[in-house]
Design a protein around this motif. Sequence first.
Motif, PDB file in Angstrom:
ATOM      1  N   ALA A 174       0.822  -1.216   0.000  1.00 21.79           N
ATOM      2  CA  ALA A 174       0.000   0.000   0.000  1.00 21.79           C
ATOM      3  C   ALA A 174       0.855   1.265   0.000  1.00 21.79           C
ATOM      4  CB  ALA A 174      -0.925   0.005   1.209  1.00 21.79           C
ATOM      5  N   LEU A 175       2.173   1.124   0.146  1.00 21.27           N
ATOM      6  CA  LEU A 175       3.066   2.273   0.053  1.00 21.27           C
ATOM      7  C   LEU A 175       3.085   2.775  -1.400  1.00 21.27           C
ATOM      8  CD1 LEU A 175       6.010   0.853   2.199  1.00 21.27           C
ATOM      9  CD2 LEU A 175       4.421   2.676   2.882  1.00 21.27           C
ATOM     10  N   PRO A 176       3.546   4.009  -1.635  1.00 24.44           N
ATOM     11  CA  PRO A 176       3.593   4.525  -3.015  1.00 24.44           C
ATOM     12  C   PRO A 176       4.352   3.600  -3.961  1.00 24.44           C
ATOM     13  CG  PRO A 176       3.988   6.289  -1.453  1.00 24.44           C
ATOM     14  CD  PRO A 176       3.951   5.026  -0.649  1.00 24.44           C
ATOM     15  N   ASP A 177       3.893   3.524  -5.200  1.00 26.44           N
ATOM     16  CA  ASP A 177       4.455   2.602  -6.190  1.00 26.44           C
ATOM     17  C   ASP A 177       5.967   2.700  -6.307  1.00 26.44           C
ATOM     18  OD1 ASP A 177       1.959   1.661  -6.769  1.00 26.44           O
ATOM     19  OD2 ASP A 177       1.882   2.447  -8.823  1.00 26.44           O
ATOM     20  N   GLU A 178       6.511   3.928  -6.226  1.00 25.57           N
ATOM     21  CA  GLU A 178       7.934   4.135  -6.465  1.00 25.57           C
ATOM     22  C   GLU A 178       8.799   3.866  -5.240  1.00 25.57           C
ATOM     23  OE1 GLU A 178       6.115   8.125  -5.332  1.00 25.57           O
ATOM     24  OE2 GLU A 178       5.562   6.384  -6.560  1.00 25.57           O
ATOM     25  N   THR A 179       8.189   3.499  -4.111  1.00 30.39           N
ATOM     26  CA  THR A 179       8.962   3.201  -2.903  1.00 30.39           C
ATOM     27  C   THR A 179       9.965   2.090  -3.183  1.00 30.39           C
ATOM     28  OG1 THR A 179       7.073   3.782  -1.514  1.00 30.39           O
ATOM     29  CG2 THR A 179       8.847   2.524  -0.474  1.00 30.39           C
ATOM     30  N   ARG A 180      11.207   2.323  -2.816  1.00 31.09           N
ATOM     31  CA  ARG A 180      12.254   1.309  -2.974  1.00 31.09           C
ATOM     32  C   ARG A 180      12.149   0.298  -1.832  1.00 31.09           C
ATOM     33  NH1 ARG A 180      17.664   4.449  -2.814  1.00 31.09           N
ATOM     34  NH2 ARG A 180      16.478   6.005  -1.639  1.00 31.09           N
ATOM     35  N   LEU A 181      12.133  -0.981  -2.175  1.00 37.91           N
ATOM     36  CA  LEU A 181      12.033  -2.049  -1.186  1.00 37.91           C
ATOM     37  C   LEU A 181      13.345  -2.821  -1.137  1.00 37.91           C
ATOM     38  CD1 LEU A 181       8.458  -3.460  -1.972  1.00 37.91           C
ATOM     39  CD2 LEU A 181       9.099  -1.642  -0.370  1.00 37.91           C
ATOM     40  N   PHE A 182      13.895  -2.942   0.061  1.00 39.58           N
ATOM     41  CA  PHE A 182      15.168  -3.627   0.252  1.00 39.58           C
ATOM     42  C   PHE A 182      14.944  -4.860   1.131  1.00 39.58           C
ATOM     43  CE2 PHE A 182      16.248   0.722  -0.754  1.00 39.58           C
ATOM     44  CZ  PHE A 182      17.309   0.605  -1.637  1.00 39.58           C
ATOM     45  N   THR A 183      15.242  -6.023   0.574  1.00 40.87           N
ATOM     46  CA  THR A 183      14.964  -7.275   1.265  1.00 40.87           C
ATOM     47  C   THR A 183      16.141  -7.717   2.121  1.00 40.87           C
ATOM     48  OG1 THR A 183      14.114  -9.512   0.929  1.00 40.87           O
ATOM     49  CG2 THR A 183      15.799  -8.746  -0.594  1.00 40.87           C
ATOM     50  N   GLY A 184      15.879  -8.646   3.043  1.00 39.83           N
ATOM     51  CA  GLY A 184      16.905  -9.084   3.972  1.00 39.83           C
ATOM     52  C   GLY A 184      17.724 -10.273   3.499  1.00 39.83           C
ATOM     53  N   HIS A 185      17.253 -10.969   2.481  1.00 40.42           N
ATOM     54  CA  HIS A 185      17.964 -12.137   1.955  1.00 40.42           C
ATOM     55  C   HIS A 185      17.760 -12.218   0.455  1.00 40.42           C
ATOM     56  CE1 HIS A 185      19.012 -14.129   5.757  1.00 40.42           C
ATOM     57  NE2 HIS A 185      17.830 -13.736   6.199  1.00 40.42           N
ATOM     58  N   ASP A 186      18.690 -12.903  -0.210  1.00 44.35           N
ATOM     59  CA  ASP A 186      18.465 -13.275  -1.602  1.00 44.35           C
ATOM     60  C   ASP A 186      19.114 -14.625  -1.837  1.00 44.35           C
ATOM     61  OD1 ASP A 186      17.456 -12.604  -4.309  1.00 44.35           O
ATOM     62  OD2 ASP A 186      19.573 -12.860  -4.822  1.00 44.35           O
ATOM     63  N   TYR A 187      18.324 -15.576  -2.311  1.00 42.33           N
ATOM     64  CA  TYR A 187      18.798 -16.942  -2.510  1.00 42.33           C
ATOM     65  C   TYR A 187      19.094 -17.255  -3.972  1.00 42.33           C
ATOM     66  CZ  TYR A 187      17.401 -17.263   2.323  1.00 42.33           C
ATOM     67  OH  TYR A 187      17.281 -17.032   3.678  1.00 42.33           O
ATOM     68  N   GLN A 188      19.170 -16.235  -4.811  1.00 45.24           N
ATOM     69  CA  GLN A 188      19.657 -16.312  -6.192  1.00 45.24           C
ATOM     70  C   GLN A 188      18.948 -17.376  -7.028  1.00 45.24           C
ATOM     71  OE1 GLN A 188      23.852 -16.079  -4.199  1.00 45.24           O
ATOM     72  NE2 GLN A 188      24.151 -15.742  -6.380  1.00 45.24           N
TER      73      GLN A 188
END
Length: 441
Positions: free
Chosen positions: A334-348
């Motif tokens: 529900a945040l604005p579309d352009e909000t940058r989201l940074f995740t805590g993990h990436d399993y590639q």
Amino acid sequence: MHIIRINDRLSVSAQPDPASFATFATQGYKALINVRPDGEEPGQPGNAAEQAAASASGLSYSFIPVAGSRITEADIAAFQDAFGSAKGPVLAHCKSGARALTLYVLGEVREGRMQRDEVEVLGRNHGFDLSAAVRWLDADAARVPKVKAWFDVRTSSVQYIVIDPASKHCVIIDPVLDFDEKSGATGTMNADAILAYVAAEGLTVAWILDTHPHADHFSAAQYLKGKTGAPTATSDHVTDVQALWKDIYNEPEIATDGSQWDRLFADGETFKVGSIEGRVLLSPGHTLSSITYLVGDAAFIHDTMFMPDGGTARADFPGGSAKVLWGSIQQILALPDETRLFTGHDYQPGGRHPRWESTVAEQRRINLHVAGTDEAGFVAQREARDLTLSMPKLLLHALQVNIRGGRLPARENDGRRYLKFPLDALEGSTSDFRGQGLGGL
């Protein structure tokens, strides 16, 4: 297929036929970089075929799939790493060659080897329009806050420094204390890299923030507090997690009032990063105390959602709930579309390079577990998937450290620290034995 030589080290091209890779090797190329996502068009060879052909031809190979409109710092860094580590000339390709060249020039400008004004000239000289690369650079220069990330290969964790460029104040989010479960060794390489960056950039650390007590790595919050003097903080619901795991570990001496942190944030509370206001958004479901930190246009969403091709976090840990997780995801989306989201993990997934930045619009449109479904569908899918997952290998190691705010156990009378393991305490975890030849053990 036409190969365009950019300089002695780099050439770019449109999609090559993997059958041509042996010829590339005879022409002196040592490495191939594929920046095309699989499935862009019918008949595309794809990552697996290219990797096999490169190996058979003696070429090193890197898979860095990007869409031109969604290039991030992680993509640029991955290209630079692959290019810089190559043992000779590199051929990088996409559909036309433009994306490959864009990643290259963005890295060169960010590393100071090329000026912004040289980008479009270089493109024109080789038949490419690189105006989009210039727009990316201009947008990146205007972004507030600045975000610097570190990817820990051992735990697939992402650590962040979030910077107010006006005041040079920053916050550190989810730092990792190194731990090797085989030897029991601990270390501070990750945390020291963060400290080195803080010193090199002349930053002042305002906060050290945990999004939740992690189940897959130790928190370096206490180590960094000792080095910087900055206060630590997490969610006020960490007390619920402490009470739960205190019983699991049968350790009555563990305080369950959150006093291991300097500040406990309630949902909606604010804090300052220099001139930028930060806000706390309670995001439970993965754990009871998971929170999102919203700083300017950047939201640090821990394990609620991964990159779109990775879906969402599991919800089967003690205190987790797929239904609650769905509600947290909807708040973030529900945040604005352009909000940058940074995740805590990436399993590639698919063997691609590590990535950690997306946007609300991107997640809403293409997240593997969220797009095109409703709450009931998500919950059913999430719970079914969780039944197939093994417990994280550091779960029992990490939680007893992280519910103490990153403090290692006290030294015993021999001067050593010891971890404690409850046996048969996690319901359903015997499924991890399947296929391991343990018989009736």
